[in-house]
Scaffold this active site. Structure first.
Site, short mmCIF file in Angstrom:
data_model
loop_
_atom_site.label_atom_id
_atom_site.label_comp_id
_atom_site.label_asym_id
_atom_site.label_seq_id
_atom_site.Cartn_x
_atom_site.Cartn_y
_atom_site.Cartn_z
N ASP A 67 14.67 -11.95 9.01
CA ASP A 67 14.18 -11.05 8.17
C ASP A 67 12.91 -11.16 7.78
OD1 ASP A 67 14.92 -13.05 6.76
OD2 ASP A 67 16.44 -12.13 5.45
N ASP A 136 25.04 -12.86 -3.53
CA ASP A 136 25.96 -11.63 -3.60
C ASP A 136 26.64 -11.66 -2.40
OD1 ASP A 136 23.92 -10.86 -1.99
OD2 ASP A 136 23.31 -9.03 -2.71
N HIS A 138 25.13 -11.94 0.67
CA HIS A 138 24.26 -11.43 1.96
C HIS A 138 24.05 -12.35 3.07
CE1 HIS A 138 20.49 -12.16 -0.63
NE2 HIS A 138 20.38 -12.88 0.46
N GLU A 143 22.44 -6.57 2.03
CA GLU A 143 22.98 -6.51 0.70
C GLU A 143 24.53 -5.90 0.89
OE1 GLU A 143 21.79 -8.25 -1.30
OE2 GLU A 143 19.49 -7.88 -1.75
#
Ligand code: GLP
Length: 275
Positions: A67, A136, A138, A143
């Site tokens: 990313d 979370d 990811h 997400e």
């Protein structure tokens, strides 16, 4: 999925670096998927040491990062290109032309995302994808509710991710709110995957990801679908796992792990930074 518990974050990072080094020695043209984040800094520290001390050769290796932030120039200290240059690329003998990250500065983002996927395929696809996990759940910047078959695309970041990651910026307000990320489907196409998780702050999300149901609420849970995914964790991150005894038994008895079981003491590459 196979899960290995190591005594501490240092040993876990060393094991991951050793697995990458082994794959690179077996296949010098390895196409390596790379991740960023604090957890990976030690892994790259060990790879740099293996290059310097053991001649680990990256000259034919190609890398694709998961990313990149949208709107940050590659020389911005918060960009993942900058992170990779500082933590790994400038210290090893990789050809910079063989290092790929999504183009977060592209005028046409969907076209840049398509091109990224095409370039990966031109090089034969990812052989080994390295992953960390966000608070979370990811992976990359997928997400919650990211489609389990998603491909490389631009994505809005969750407020919780912005809160955690903005602490890595000199001016937290500079952190972009969007990023380009490989999709969950892109990640699952890698031939092999290594997920590294350390620190007690990751214990709950790790348990959900590997022992909970597969759900787009926790992107990392999709890794349960992959047939060659290894998860390397330290004792702190393992604290909430139900089947710890089983994982320890696998590590102690399976022949794949024999060469790593009783390593020499290792010299730390970095001070501990994860909590
Ligand atoms: C970022 C990256 C992820 C990484 C995560 C965890 O969000 N996009 O690829 O896994 O951070 O980072 P850390 O290792 O700092 O907890």
């Amino acid at each position: 999925m196979e899960l290995v518990i190591q005594p501490d974050a240092e040993r876990a990072a060393w094991l991951v670096a050793s697995l990458i080094a082994k794959a690179l020695r077996q296949k010098p043209h390895l196409v390596l998927g790379l991740a960023t984040g604090r957890t990976m800094e030690r892994v790259y520290g060990y790879l740099v040491r293996m290059h310097r001390e053991e001649g680990l050769d990256f000259s034919l290796c190609r890398t694709f990062n998961l990313d990149e932030y949208i709107g940050l120039r590659p020389d911005h200290p918060g960009s993942y290109r900058y992170y990779m240059d500082q933590n790994l690329f400038k210290h090893i003998n990789i050809d910079p032309r063989n290092t790929f990250l999504p183009d977060g500065m592209a005028a046409d983002l969907p076209a840049a995302c398509r091109r990224y996927e095409e370039t990966m395929l031109e090089f034969g696809g990812i052989d080994l994808q390295l992953l960390g996990i966000g608070a979370d759940g990811h992976i990359g910047f997928n997400e919650s509710l990211s489609a389990l078959r998603s491909r490389t695309r631009d994505k809005a970041l969750a407020p919780s991710t912005i809160a955690v990651n903005s602490t890595l910026f000199a001016h937290p307000g500079e952190m972009p709110k969007r990023a380009i990320t490989m999709g969950v489907g892109t990640i699952l196409d890698a031939r092999t995957i290594i997920l590294l998780v350390t620190g007690k702050s990751k214990a709950d999300i790790l348990a959900k990801a590997v022992e909970g149901p597969i759900t787009s609420m926790v992107s990392a849970s999709a890794l349960q679908l992959h047939s060659k995914c290894r998860v390397v964790v330290d004792e702190s991150a393992a604290a909430k796992l139900q089947a710890q005894d089983y994982y320890r038994w696998i590590y102690e008895t399976e022949s794949d792990w024999e060469e790593f079981r009783h390593p020499q003491p290792i010299q730390k590459v970095l001070p501990l930074t994860t909590g």
